[in-house]
Design an enzyme around this catalytic site. Structure first.
Site, PDB file in Angstrom:
ATOM      1  N   SER A 162       0.828  -1.202   0.000  1.00 12.67           N
ATOM      2  CA  SER A 162       0.000   0.000   0.000  1.00 12.67           C
ATOM      3  C   SER A 162       0.867   1.259   0.000  1.00 12.67           C
ATOM      4  O   SER A 162       1.634   1.485  -0.932  1.00 12.67           O
ATOM      5  CB  SER A 162      -0.963  -0.051   1.193  1.00 12.67           C
ATOM      6  OG  SER A 162      -1.949   0.946   1.086  1.00 12.67           O
ATOM      7  N   ASP A 256     -10.149  -3.481  -4.985  1.00 13.79           N
ATOM      8  CA  ASP A 256      -9.216  -2.522  -4.406  1.00 13.79           C
ATOM      9  C   ASP A 256      -9.270  -1.243  -5.245  1.00 13.79           C
ATOM     10  O   ASP A 256      -9.077  -1.301  -6.465  1.00 13.79           O
ATOM     11  CB  ASP A 256      -7.800  -3.119  -4.424  1.00 13.79           C
ATOM     12  CG  ASP A 256      -6.752  -2.205  -3.809  1.00 13.79           C
ATOM     13  OD1 ASP A 256      -7.080  -1.082  -3.383  1.00 13.79           O
ATOM     14  OD2 ASP A 256      -5.584  -2.627  -3.750  1.00 13.79           O
ATOM     15  N   HIS A 286      -7.931  -5.163  -0.765  1.00 13.47           N
ATOM     16  CA  HIS A 286      -6.716  -4.462  -0.362  1.00 13.47           C
ATOM     17  C   HIS A 286      -6.228  -5.003   0.981  1.00 13.47           C
ATOM     18  O   HIS A 286      -7.001  -5.282   1.882  1.00 13.47           O
ATOM     19  CB  HIS A 286      -7.012  -2.963  -0.243  1.00 13.47           C
ATOM     20  CG  HIS A 286      -5.797  -2.130   0.001  1.00 13.47           C
ATOM     21  ND1 HIS A 286      -4.940  -1.750  -1.011  1.00 13.47           N
ATOM     22  CD2 HIS A 286      -5.281  -1.611   1.143  1.00 13.47           C
ATOM     23  CE1 HIS A 286      -3.950  -1.034  -0.504  1.00 13.47           C
ATOM     24  NE2 HIS A 286      -4.138  -0.935   0.796  1.00 13.47           N
TER      25      HIS A 286
END
Length: 315
Positions: A162, A256, A286
């Site tokens: 991320s 995501d 995610h």
């Protein structure tokens, strides 16, 4: 393909707990509160048991005189090992080396690599480019101190999940263009790659784990001013030239908001002659790698990702 049923159940459980705790709306949530709620949510992500890894705490001094803590994971074996400088997720606002401890142990053991996990400075106390500078300084420190860890600097990888994937991608561009340190691989797990909320996956408006509103909230805390989002080290997808970037392992999830910018990054890397392994998981969300201790499908995906990483680092 629908979202994995176990994932939906876990997210519902966490959502119910947040409601019990009267989690405020994002327009009222402070960074300090977000960190406390994140700790509560992480209690539902049980650890995977990982043996055969030695862990050492250390630190180095960053360019601003700040101390940057790190955790160093070394697998059993003779080496020399490849090395992965790893940056945790959390939207640049929360997370730390403890929140990524389990996956770093897993990567070290099963990819047979030394992993150096970096506790970079968080926003909004330290806005961009503080975390980015810590990432650069960590890679430089690892390169300068390599003799003490039985590592092979010809296999120097950067990686993260991320926001951590964002820092890794940005660092790979920086060192290609500015410094003599050579990064051989980049390992990007559901990374943030562009300050752009107008992609197909953002327009899908997913409500699974990471949402559009959360990403906007993260960026608002990370960036000093909106125009910083145009910087290539905030938005690596905006790099004019992708040639000669490191061999890449890209990991994406269907549900995501960041999916499409990662797809675009893969396309641009491949068009520039960069070797890319792209693993896409059509039933996951995610941050799924952090769910591997409780979600069977996430555990399967983590095993596949790590096996691919091992193969790449062995080249």
């Amino acid at each position: 393909m629908k979202v994995d049923a176990q994932v939906l159940c876990l997210l519902q459980t966490i959502g119910d707990r947040m409601n019990e705790l009267e989690h405020p709306s994002l327009d009222q949530l402070t960074p300090e509160q977000s960190r406390e709620y994140y700790k509560v949510a992480r209690e539902y992500f049980q650890d995977l048991p990982v043996d055969g890894v030695a862990v050492v705490d250390s630190s180095f001094q960053g360019r601003s005189g700040n101390e940057v803590p790190v955790k160093i994971y070394t697998p059993d074996g003779e080496g020399p090992f490849p090395v992965l400088v790893y940056f945790h997720g959390g939207g640049w606002v929360f997370g730390d080396v403890d929140s990524s401890d389990n996956v770093c142990r897993y990567f070290s053991r099963h990819a047979q690599t030394v992993v150096i996990s970096v506790d970079y400075r968080l926003a909004p106390e330290h806005k961009y480019p503080a975390a980015f500078h810590d990432a650069l300084d960590a890679i430089t420190w690892v390169s300068n101190e390599a003799d003490q860890w039985n590592i092979d600097l010809n296999r120097l990888a950067v990686g993260g999940e991320s926001s951590g994937g964002n820092l890794a991608a940005a660092a790979a561009i920086y060192f290609r263009d500015v410094e003599k340190i050579e990064i051989s691989h980049q390992f990007l797990v559901t990374p943030v790659l562009d300050y752009n909320f107008d992609t197909a996956s953002y327009k899908a408006d997913y409500t699974y784990n990471l949402t559009n509103e959360k990403m906007i909230w993260f960026f608002q805390h990370y960036l000093e001013k909106e125009k910083d989002g145009q910087d290539v080290f905030v938005s690596p997808l905006r790099a004019r030239n992708m040639a000669k970037l490191p061999s890449t392992l890209m990991v994406t999830a269907e549900y995501d908001p960041l999916r499409e910018e990662a797809f675009a990054y893969v396309d641009r890397l491949q068009a520039s002659g960069v070797s890319v392994n792209h693993l896409h998981f059509e039933d996951l969300v995610h941050s799924f790698i952090n769910m591997a201790g409780v979600i069977d499908r996430s555990a399967e995906a983590l095993e596949k990702v790590t096996g691919t990483l091992k193969e790449m680092l062995a080249e």
